[in-house]
Design a protein around this motif. Sequence first.
Motif, mmCIF file in Angstrom:
data_model
loop_
_atom_site.group_PDB
_atom_site.id
_atom_site.type_symbol
_atom_site.label_atom_id
_atom_site.label_comp_id
_atom_site.label_asym_id
_atom_site.label_seq_id
_atom_site.Cartn_x
_atom_site.Cartn_y
_atom_site.Cartn_z
ATOM 1 N N LYS A 23 -15.996 -11.641 -21.359
ATOM 2 C CA LYS A 23 -17.426 -11.868 -21.641
ATOM 3 C C LYS A 23 -18.139 -10.524 -21.774
ATOM 4 C CE LYS A 23 -17.681 -16.432 -19.533
ATOM 5 N NZ LYS A 23 -18.053 -17.395 -20.590
ATOM 6 N N ARG B 150 -27.045 -24.764 -16.258
ATOM 7 C CA ARG B 150 -25.802 -24.073 -16.611
ATOM 8 C C ARG B 150 -26.116 -22.588 -16.693
ATOM 9 N NH1 ARG B 150 -23.564 -22.254 -21.635
ATOM 10 N NH2 ARG B 150 -21.415 -21.665 -21.202
ATOM 11 N N TYR C 146 -6.977 -33.242 -13.551
ATOM 12 C CA TYR C 146 -6.635 -31.824 -13.363
ATOM 13 C C TYR C 146 -7.486 -31.243 -12.233
ATOM 14 C CZ TYR C 146 -7.915 -26.917 -13.796
ATOM 15 O OH TYR C 146 -8.240 -25.624 -13.484
ATOM 16 N N LYS D 154 -20.283 -27.678 -9.961
ATOM 17 C CA LYS D 154 -20.321 -28.565 -11.129
ATOM 18 C C LYS D 154 -21.429 -29.585 -10.906
ATOM 19 C CE LYS D 154 -16.146 -27.518 -13.059
ATOM 20 N NZ LYS D 154 -15.935 -27.264 -14.469
ATOM 21 N N GLN E 262 -24.400 -15.638 -18.849
ATOM 22 C CA GLN E 262 -24.626 -16.709 -19.808
ATOM 23 C C GLN E 262 -25.554 -17.746 -19.223
ATOM 24 O OE1 GLN E 262 -20.494 -17.895 -19.923
ATOM 25 N NE2 GLN E 262 -20.888 -19.662 -18.656
ATOM 26 N N GLU F 262 -22.751 -25.248 -13.447
ATOM 27 C CA GLU F 262 -22.621 -26.066 -14.644
ATOM 28 C C GLU F 262 -23.446 -27.319 -14.461
ATOM 29 O OE1 GLU F 262 -18.433 -25.033 -16.934
ATOM 30 O OE2 GLU F 262 -18.417 -26.635 -15.474
ATOM 31 N N ASP G 157 -10.520 -23.358 -9.358
ATOM 32 C CA ASP G 157 -10.895 -23.441 -10.777
ATOM 33 C C ASP G 157 -11.796 -22.277 -11.199
ATOM 34 O OD1 ASP G 157 -10.852 -24.887 -13.286
ATOM 35 O OD2 ASP G 157 -12.929 -25.476 -12.896
ATOM 36 N N ILE G 158 -12.676 -21.855 -10.323
ATOM 37 C CA ILE G 158 -13.698 -20.867 -10.710
ATOM 38 C C ILE G 158 -13.743 -19.638 -9.785
ATOM 39 C CG2 ILE G 158 -16.196 -20.495 -11.036
ATOM 40 C CD1 ILE G 158 -15.186 -22.515 -13.056
ATOM 41 N N PHE H 249 -22.084 -19.229 -10.382
ATOM 42 C CA PHE H 249 -21.661 -20.007 -11.555
ATOM 43 C C PHE H 249 -22.172 -21.426 -11.367
ATOM 44 C CE2 PHE H 249 -18.843 -23.299 -13.088
ATOM 45 C CZ PHE H 249 -18.491 -22.917 -14.353
ATOM 46 N N HIS I 44 -12.429 -16.476 -11.848
ATOM 47 C CA HIS I 44 -13.565 -15.952 -12.621
ATOM 48 C C HIS I 44 -14.533 -15.153 -11.741
ATOM 49 C CE1 HIS I 44 -11.862 -18.400 -15.643
ATOM 50 N NE2 HIS I 44 -12.539 -19.515 -15.436
ATOM 51 N N HIS J 73 -10.657 -15.623 -18.784
ATOM 52 C CA HIS J 73 -11.567 -15.410 -19.923
ATOM 53 C C HIS J 73 -12.910 -14.791 -19.503
ATOM 54 C CE1 HIS J 73 -13.330 -19.337 -18.892
ATOM 55 N NE2 HIS J 73 -14.345 -19.048 -19.686
ATOM 56 N N TYR J 74 -13.223 -14.818 -18.189
ATOM 57 C CA TYR J 74 -14.458 -14.150 -17.772
ATOM 58 C C TYR J 74 -14.399 -12.651 -18.066
ATOM 59 C CZ TYR J 74 -17.503 -17.780 -16.422
ATOM 60 O OH TYR J 74 -18.393 -18.818 -16.506
HETATM 61 C C1 BG6 Z 1 -12.654 -22.776 -16.953
HETATM 62 C C2 BG6 Z 1 -12.704 -23.843 -15.905
HETATM 63 O O1 BG6 Z 1 -11.729 -21.787 -16.576
HETATM 64 O O2 BG6 Z 1 -13.931 -22.195 -17.095
HETATM 65 C C3 BG6 Z 1 -13.734 -24.882 -16.262
HETATM 66 O O3 BG6 Z 1 -11.432 -24.458 -15.775
HETATM 67 C C4 BG6 Z 1 -15.072 -24.253 -16.570
HETATM 68 O O4 BG6 Z 1 -13.884 -25.819 -15.216
HETATM 69 C C5 BG6 Z 1 -14.919 -23.089 -17.539
HETATM 70 O O5 BG6 Z 1 -15.915 -25.236 -17.129
HETATM 71 C C6 BG6 Z 1 -16.228 -22.323 -17.669
HETATM 72 O O6 BG6 Z 1 -16.124 -21.366 -18.686
HETATM 73 P P1 BG6 Z 1 -17.448 -20.833 -19.388
HETATM 74 O O7 BG6 Z 1 -16.961 -19.727 -20.259
HETATM 75 O O8 BG6 Z 1 -18.016 -21.997 -20.140
HETATM 76 O O9 BG6 Z 1 -18.354 -20.386 -18.304
#
Ligand code: BG6
Length: 484
Positions: A192, A341, A236, A336, A372, A226, A245-246, A224, A250, A188-189
């Motif tokens: 954006k 964020r 998970y 994390k 973001q 959070e 995960d990232i 990145f 991404h 999904h990155y």
């Molecule tokens: C997901 C991860 O793919 O992306 C999550 O599994 C993460 O851990 C999320 O929180 C972050 O997406 P975004 O769009 O909020 O930066």
Amino acid sequence: PETGCLSIVVLGASGDLAKKKTFPALFNLYRQGFLPSDEVYIFGYARTKISDDELRNRIRGFLVDNKAASSKHSDDVVKFLQLIKYVSGSYDSEEGFQRLDKEISEHEISKNSREGSSRRLFYLALPPSVYPSVCKLIRNYCMNKSDLGGWTRIVVEKPFGRDLESAEKLSAQIGDLFDEPQIYRIDHYLGKELVQNLLVLRFANRFFLPLWNRDNIANVQIVFREDFGTEGRGGYFDEYGIIRDIIQNHLLQVFCLVAMEKPVSLKPEHIRDEKVKVLQSVLPIEDEEVVLGQYEGYRDDSTVPDNSNTPTFATMVLRIHNERWEGVPFILKAGKALNSRKAEIRVQFKDVPGDIYKCQKQGRNEFVIRLQPSEAMYMKLTVKQPGLEMSTVQSELDLSYRQRYQEVVIPEAYERLILDTIRGDQQHFVRRDELKAAWEIFTPILHRIDNGEFKPIPYQPGSRGPGEADELLEKAGYVQTHGY
Ligand code: BG6
């Protein structure tokens, strides 16, 4: 654009991803007229035995993200929910997928698809362990059967495997059932706004073309952060960790777009060819250029083992062995439970040679792309301090999207990417060889972490992460600047 009936099947319809991302994205597309009710029907499929209305009620609350918008769109919500039908069945049940096919076919007949083609989109909002069986059942029972053309496509979510071997195995299993143009590996990155802007920025601006190389750029950071932990999904997360995960997906996708060569054209295959090449040019990661961290309290989650070695933070340096980038560290950093964020790219330029202003002390030129929150691009540069004195100061040329594009609503990443899958545009999706190249980079270090040979350093939740990461950054040549 193609016409004819479109059936969108969300597998894993009662799960988190579907509720939080897939259905809201579909709703937004519907609201904007991209999913016309006389063509489209949406099917939810999952194991839970619930009625259509129960599924609709579960989704309803996620469709609009605030109260004001919710009342504004309430008519649309009602109409959208009417387009959704639920089919329950397990992910290895032939009978379940036969029933699903029957439902889709009935819808196609009722929409008179004989006058047009039939399009079937399967969105796998599911754990990858069931991908092979689900793909097989789709292949056996649910393919588009219209004589008048159309298509069947599948959308799969990461994680695509846990390392090179498992990813290759998964790719082969799916590849036996579907051709590459039917497979949409979503990251999904890539949906954006400012990630989609990267190639435009680099290749449509004379400013950047001559500067984007080792002669001028000192280092690049892709970051990145959070400000929350893994609450609620510790189980998970613990199996995967921050790299899987990232970073492997991404951040590496962003890395490709920052570092790749200019594609021959904007055709998706040309762009993806260049992404693969730059990934293949990445050198093995050096141990002393990796810092791992785990926030204190992470293991308190009941779904996380007490002795977990899983990193929730990582900083590492990638080095590219090619003419453009040799010697330029690309620092990938993700964590994390940090102090903020934010996702951003920071391109730091080298010092000005023969600097007569001694402005180096104030900081270097830096070009920052904030993905973001609050999309923005700004250039940190040295200007004369306004006033009578001849002194210099760091300032910014700032393009903040909220101010500059007030009237534009920036689409959600998933919204854009799902629309691409319907339109058949694979540019913003990960190709099989790209995925392989990505796993090749990280598999050695991941195996060492999995074996307990590489341990994360504890850090305080709400901090910047382990101090060692800042030291690594400094060693890689990053010079802290003032201001933003
Ligand atoms: C997901 C991860 O793919 O992306 C999550 O599994 C993460 O851990 C999320 O929180 C972050 O997406 P975004 O769009 O909020 O930066």
